[in-house]
Write a protein that holds these residues in place. Structure first.
Motif, PDB file in Angstrom:
ATOM      1  N   ILE A 138       0.850  -1.186   0.000  1.00  0.00           N
ATOM      2  CA  ILE A 138       0.000   0.000   0.000  1.00  0.00           C
ATOM      3  C   ILE A 138       0.887   1.238   0.000  1.00  0.00           C
ATOM      4  O   ILE A 138       1.590   1.508   0.974  1.00  0.00           O
ATOM      5  CB  ILE A 138      -0.948   0.006   1.214  1.00  0.00           C
ATOM      6  CG1 ILE A 138      -1.789  -1.276   1.240  1.00  0.00           C
ATOM      7  CG2 ILE A 138      -1.826   1.257   1.192  1.00  0.00           C
ATOM      8  CD1 ILE A 138      -2.626  -1.444   2.496  1.00  0.00           C
ATOM      9  N   TYR A 139       0.865   1.956  -1.110  1.00  0.00           N
ATOM     10  CA  TYR A 139       1.626   3.201  -1.244  1.00  0.00           C
ATOM     11  C   TYR A 139       0.688   4.370  -0.973  1.00  0.00           C
ATOM     12  O   TYR A 139      -0.476   4.350  -1.393  1.00  0.00           O
ATOM     13  CB  TYR A 139       2.219   3.321  -2.654  1.00  0.00           C
ATOM     14  CG  TYR A 139       3.269   2.271  -2.946  1.00  0.00           C
ATOM     15  CD1 TYR A 139       4.608   2.535  -2.706  1.00  0.00           C
ATOM     16  CD2 TYR A 139       2.919   1.029  -3.448  1.00  0.00           C
ATOM     17  CE1 TYR A 139       5.582   1.578  -2.972  1.00  0.00           C
ATOM     18  CE2 TYR A 139       3.877   0.065  -3.717  1.00  0.00           C
ATOM     19  CZ  TYR A 139       5.205   0.344  -3.473  1.00  0.00           C
ATOM     20  OH  TYR A 139       6.158  -0.613  -3.733  1.00  0.00           O
ATOM     21  N   SER A 140       1.183   5.392  -0.273  1.00  0.00           N
ATOM     22  CA  SER A 140       0.351   6.563   0.014  1.00  0.00           C
ATOM     23  C   SER A 140       1.236   7.800   0.078  1.00  0.00           C
ATOM     24  O   SER A 140       2.458   7.706   0.046  1.00  0.00           O
ATOM     25  CB  SER A 140      -0.386   6.371   1.339  1.00  0.00           C
ATOM     26  OG  SER A 140       0.530   6.247   2.407  1.00  0.00           O
ATOM     27  N   PHE A 146      -3.926   9.760   0.639  1.00  0.00           N
ATOM     28  CA  PHE A 146      -4.133   8.850   1.766  1.00  0.00           C
ATOM     29  C   PHE A 146      -5.513   8.196   1.758  1.00  0.00           C
ATOM     30  O   PHE A 146      -5.768   7.302   2.535  1.00  0.00           O
ATOM     31  CB  PHE A 146      -3.930   9.603   3.078  1.00  0.00           C
ATOM     32  CG  PHE A 146      -2.561  10.211   3.177  1.00  0.00           C
ATOM     33  CD1 PHE A 146      -1.475   9.437   3.538  1.00  0.00           C
ATOM     34  CD2 PHE A 146      -2.363  11.556   2.880  1.00  0.00           C
ATOM     35  CE1 PHE A 146      -0.207   9.991   3.603  1.00  0.00           C
ATOM     36  CE2 PHE A 146      -1.093  12.114   2.950  1.00  0.00           C
ATOM     37  CZ  PHE A 146      -0.016  11.326   3.314  1.00  0.00           C
ATOM     38  N   ARG A 149      -5.343   4.362   1.023  1.00  0.00           N
ATOM     39  CA  ARG A 149      -4.717   3.669   2.148  1.00  0.00           C
ATOM     40  C   ARG A 149      -5.689   3.530   3.310  1.00  0.00           C
ATOM     41  O   ARG A 149      -5.880   2.448   3.856  1.00  0.00           O
ATOM     42  CB  ARG A 149      -3.471   4.414   2.602  1.00  0.00           C
ATOM     43  CG  ARG A 149      -2.786   3.746   3.803  1.00  0.00           C
ATOM     44  CD  ARG A 149      -1.899   4.669   4.585  1.00  0.00           C
ATOM     45  NE  ARG A 149      -2.703   5.723   5.200  1.00  0.00           N
ATOM     46  CZ  ARG A 149      -2.198   6.801   5.771  1.00  0.00           C
ATOM     47  NH1 ARG A 149      -0.904   7.010   5.788  1.00  0.00           N
ATOM     48  NH2 ARG A 149      -2.986   7.703   6.316  1.00  0.00           N
ATOM     49  N   LYS A 168      -0.499  -6.507   9.342  1.00  0.00           N
ATOM     50  CA  LYS A 168      -0.111  -5.205   8.807  1.00  0.00           C
ATOM     51  C   LYS A 168       1.197  -4.800   9.465  1.00  0.00           C
ATOM     52  O   LYS A 168       1.344  -4.859  10.670  1.00  0.00           O
ATOM     53  CB  LYS A 168      -1.184  -4.163   9.116  1.00  0.00           C
ATOM     54  CG  LYS A 168      -0.820  -2.751   8.707  1.00  0.00           C
ATOM     55  CD  LYS A 168      -1.868  -1.746   9.160  1.00  0.00           C
ATOM     56  CE  LYS A 168      -1.691  -1.314  10.570  1.00  0.00           C
ATOM     57  NZ  LYS A 168      -0.829  -0.204  10.847  1.00  0.00           N
ATOM     58  N   GLU A 170       4.699  -1.880   9.143  1.00  0.00           N
ATOM     59  CA  GLU A 170       5.037  -0.576   8.597  1.00  0.00           C
ATOM     60  C   GLU A 170       6.493  -0.253   8.853  1.00  0.00           C
ATOM     61  O   GLU A 170       7.101  -0.780   9.775  1.00  0.00           O
ATOM     62  CB  GLU A 170       4.131   0.522   9.166  1.00  0.00           C
ATOM     63  CG  GLU A 170       4.156   0.655  10.670  1.00  0.00           C
ATOM     64  CD  GLU A 170       3.125   1.659  11.174  1.00  0.00           C
ATOM     65  OE1 GLU A 170       3.113   2.802  10.682  1.00  0.00           O
ATOM     66  OE2 GLU A 170       2.336   1.282  12.036  1.00  0.00           O
ATOM     67  N   HIS A 177       6.077   9.032   4.309  1.00  0.00           N
ATOM     68  CA  HIS A 177       4.983   8.082   4.106  1.00  0.00           C
ATOM     69  C   HIS A 177       5.424   6.822   3.356  1.00  0.00           C
ATOM     70  O   HIS A 177       5.016   6.590   2.212  1.00  0.00           O
ATOM     71  CB  HIS A 177       3.824   8.753   3.364  1.00  0.00           C
ATOM     72  CG  HIS A 177       3.511  10.110   3.884  1.00  0.00           C
ATOM     73  ND1 HIS A 177       2.955  10.319   5.119  1.00  0.00           N
ATOM     74  CD2 HIS A 177       3.726  11.343   3.363  1.00  0.00           C
ATOM     75  CE1 HIS A 177       2.822  11.618   5.331  1.00  0.00           C
ATOM     76  NE2 HIS A 177       3.285  12.259   4.287  1.00  0.00           N
TER      77      HIS A 177
END
Length: 187
Positions: A138-140, A146, A149, A168, A170, A177
């Protein structure tokens, strides 16, 4: 795992999961990196379906697969990932890969959108066999914003925990981001 970029992180888990002879889907083929990985992992007896809505993505992927001498076990479709259910039977797919955002080095105004991405994810859940995985990048931020996302994370959070495991992660200390890898396992 030597490299900790999102693409290598995701490739690590895909490689651990996909076996020769399986059916896999690259829902957002882009420049063909995941299509190539899936093709090699599935081998001659397996099959890969890859989707994108941009001619440039198909051309880039076809060129990459030929240059890398990938097994001829793939089909490339100029079609939305929302329609992948037309090409695969329910409960038949081992791994489905998504990269949300825009085509690298492509037109940034052509990007995945929350509504169609959630439709595609919903379809993908019905295609996965037991033990199958979804691998999401997931790119944001920047051009992508956003909205997608946030909508994807909201949708993932309410998946039935008796049927799906959602992990999930990160890159917590990276600026600007960074992309977010998410693994979904069908139980």
């Amino acid at each position: 795992m030597m490299n900790y970029q999102i693409t290598q992180w995701c490739a690590h888990f895909i490689s651990e999961h996909v076996k020769e002879g399986e059916l896999c889907i690259d829902a957002t083929m882009g420049n063909g990196n995941d299509t190539l990985l899936l093709s090699r992992l599935c081998g001659e007896k397996g099959h890969v379906l890859a989707f994108d809505i941009q001619e440039m993505a198909l051309a880039n992927t076809r060129e990459r697969l030929e240059k890398e001498n990938a097994p001829h076990n793939y089909e490339l479709f100029l079609d939305s990932h929302v329609n992948m259910g037309k090409y695969a039977e329910p409960v038949s797919v081992s791994c489905i890969v998504f990269n949300f955002g825009y085509l690298p080095k492509g037109d940034h105004t052509l990007a995945t959108r929350a509504e169609s991405s959630i439709q595609a994810l919903t379809v993908s859940l019905s295609l996965l066999k037991k033990g199958g995985i979804l691998m999401l990048c997931i790119y944001s931020g920047g051009d992508s914003g956003f909205e997608e996302r946030d909508a994807l994370l909201k949708w993932l959070k309410v998946l039935d925990s008796r049927k799906f495991l959602v992990i999930k992660t990160e890159y917590y200390n990276r600026p600007n981001h960074p992309p977010m890898p998410v693994l979904v396992v069908k139980l």
